[in-house]
Design a protein around this motif. Structure first.
Motif, PDB file in Angstrom:
ATOM      1  N   ARG A   1       1.782   6.762   2.861  1.00 42.18           N
ATOM      2  CA  ARG A   1       0.892   7.672   3.607  1.00 42.18           C
ATOM      3  C   ARG A   1      -0.222   6.903   4.294  1.00 42.18           C
ATOM      4  O   ARG A   1      -0.491   7.074   5.475  1.00 42.18           O
ATOM      5  CB  ARG A   1       0.247   8.677   2.641  1.00 42.18           C
ATOM      6  CG  ARG A   1       0.951   9.958   2.451  1.00 42.18           C
ATOM      7  CD  ARG A   1       0.088  10.960   1.690  1.00 42.18           C
ATOM      8  NE  ARG A   1      -0.900  10.404   0.756  1.00 42.18           N
ATOM      9  CZ  ARG A   1      -0.647  10.053  -0.505  1.00 42.18           C
ATOM     10  NH1 ARG A   1       0.563  10.182  -0.988  1.00 42.18           N
ATOM     11  NH2 ARG A   1      -1.595   9.565  -1.289  1.00 42.18           N
ATOM     12  N   GLU A   2      -0.849   6.040   3.507  1.00 41.91           N
ATOM     13  CA  GLU A   2      -1.976   5.240   3.982  1.00 41.91           C
ATOM     14  C   GLU A   2      -1.552   4.324   5.140  1.00 41.91           C
ATOM     15  O   GLU A   2      -2.248   4.212   6.153  1.00 41.91           O
ATOM     16  CB  GLU A   2      -2.447   4.382   2.788  1.00 41.91           C
ATOM     17  CG  GLU A   2      -3.876   3.903   2.834  1.00 41.91           C
ATOM     18  CD  GLU A   2      -4.178   3.119   1.559  1.00 41.91           C
ATOM     19  OE1 GLU A   2      -4.550   1.941   1.706  1.00 41.91           O
ATOM     20  OE2 GLU A   2      -4.022   3.680   0.452  1.00 41.91           O
TER      21      GLU A   2
ATOM     22  N   GLU B   1      -1.040   6.272   8.339  1.00 38.32           N
ATOM     23  CA  GLU B   1      -2.351   6.598   8.953  1.00 38.32           C
ATOM     24  C   GLU B   1      -2.925   5.392   9.691  1.00 38.32           C
ATOM     25  O   GLU B   1      -3.416   5.516  10.812  1.00 38.32           O
ATOM     26  CB  GLU B   1      -3.333   7.093   7.886  1.00 38.32           C
ATOM     27  CG  GLU B   1      -2.998   8.490   7.375  1.00 38.32           C
ATOM     28  CD  GLU B   1      -3.791   8.839   6.120  1.00 38.32           C
ATOM     29  OE1 GLU B   1      -4.737   8.096   5.762  1.00 38.32           O
ATOM     30  OE2 GLU B   1      -3.448   9.865   5.504  1.00 38.32           O
ATOM     31  N   GLN B   2      -2.827   4.202   9.074  1.00 35.26           N
ATOM     32  CA  GLN B   2      -3.348   2.984   9.719  1.00 35.26           C
ATOM     33  C   GLN B   2      -2.583   2.676  11.003  1.00 35.26           C
ATOM     34  O   GLN B   2      -3.180   2.280  12.004  1.00 35.26           O
ATOM     35  CB  GLN B   2      -3.263   1.795   8.763  1.00 35.26           C
ATOM     36  CG  GLN B   2      -4.358   1.780   7.723  1.00 35.26           C
ATOM     37  CD  GLN B   2      -4.385   0.462   6.961  1.00 35.26           C
ATOM     38  OE1 GLN B   2      -3.797  -0.528   7.393  1.00 35.26           O
ATOM     39  NE2 GLN B   2      -5.081   0.458   5.838  1.00 35.26           N
TER      40      GLN B   2
ATOM     41  N   MET C   1       0.844  -1.202   0.000  1.00 26.75           N
ATOM     42  CA  MET C   1       0.000   0.000   0.000  1.00 26.75           C
ATOM     43  C   MET C   1       0.872   1.241   0.000  1.00 26.75           C
ATOM     44  O   MET C   1       2.074   1.169   0.193  1.00 26.75           O
ATOM     45  CB  MET C   1      -0.963  -0.014   1.188  1.00 26.75           C
ATOM     46  CG  MET C   1      -0.326  -0.098   2.559  1.00 26.75           C
ATOM     47  SD  MET C   1      -1.504   0.044   3.901  1.00 26.75           S
ATOM     48  CE  MET C   1      -2.336  -1.512   3.846  1.00 26.75           C
ATOM     49  N   TYR C   2       0.226   2.381  -0.218  1.00 26.50           N
ATOM     50  CA  TYR C   2       0.967   3.644  -0.195  1.00 26.50           C
ATOM     51  C   TYR C   2       1.466   3.921   1.217  1.00 26.50           C
ATOM     52  O   TYR C   2       0.787   3.622   2.199  1.00 26.50           O
ATOM     53  CB  TYR C   2       0.072   4.803  -0.673  1.00 26.50           C
ATOM     54  CG  TYR C   2      -0.179   4.772  -2.165  1.00 26.50           C
ATOM     55  CD1 TYR C   2       0.818   5.193  -3.056  1.00 26.50           C
ATOM     56  CD2 TYR C   2      -1.384   4.327  -2.682  1.00 26.50           C
ATOM     57  CE1 TYR C   2       0.603   5.146  -4.415  1.00 26.50           C
ATOM     58  CE2 TYR C   2      -1.616   4.294  -4.049  1.00 26.50           C
ATOM     59  CZ  TYR C   2      -0.606   4.702  -4.919  1.00 26.50           C
ATOM     60  OH  TYR C   2      -0.814   4.656  -6.268  1.00 26.50           O
TER      61      TYR C   2
END
Length: 172
Positions: free
Chosen positions: A36-37, A40-41, A33-34
């Motif tokens: 950034r993502e 956040e997770q 996944m990216y």
């Protein structure tokens, strides 16, 4: 002026890759996944995104507490440093006309040193007319070699250095 270089793994915004393979706090693979993502997770769970394998393609990151991760790595490094054994060179000095009891005492010390994992340098010192009877020294060092054969191997064979004959043995 450049910011100070931080040692240890990159985490959160220091991760330079756009996409990363993510492993959550339970060790489950969440896939690629990216970054950034993923950050956040990790923040939702209250942890940091830490790069554990930066050379992989894409880099592998994990949800971890950075402080705890660094502390564990430091503990592991300290334990490795504490358990490593440095090999020392111990020296046993003899004379060519050494008596049997003295020889046995020296051999006992040599066995002890080799048992501790150290190398032993056997120095045979010639004085006066003894220098003209080097074969006596060679015979003595050959005897040492035979007596210690089952626990040690000869690393440096007997050689003359001035008035002394040297031989180095190390643990097998």
């Amino acid at each position: 002026m450049q910011p100070p270089v931080k040692s240890g793994p990159r985490f959160n915004n220091l991760i330079q890759s756009d996409k990363v393979r993510v492993i959550d706090e339970n060790g489950e693979n969440l896939g690629v996944m990216y970054t950034r993502e993923a950050i956040e997770q990790a923040a939702e769970v209250g942890l940091d995104l830490v790069e554990v394998s930066p050379n992989a393609d894409p880099p592998v990151c994990k949800f971890l507490d950075v402080g705890k991760f660094r502390y564990e790595a430091q503990k592991k490094a300290n334990l490795a440093r504490k358990t490593q054994k440095t090999q020392e060179i111990k020296e046993i000095k003899m004379r060519p006309n050494i008596d049997d009891h003295d020889y046995d005492t020296k051999m006992k010390a040599m066995h002890k040193f080799i048992g501790e994992g150290d190398k032993v340098k056997v120095t045979l010192r010639f004085r006066g007319r003894e220098l003209s009877h080097q074969q006596l020294g060679m015979n003595l060092l050959r005897r040492v070699q035979e007596d210690i054969a089952e626990v040690a191997k000869v690393e440096a064979y007997p050689r003359m250095e001035g008035r002394q004959m040297l031989m180095v043995v190390s643990p097998k």
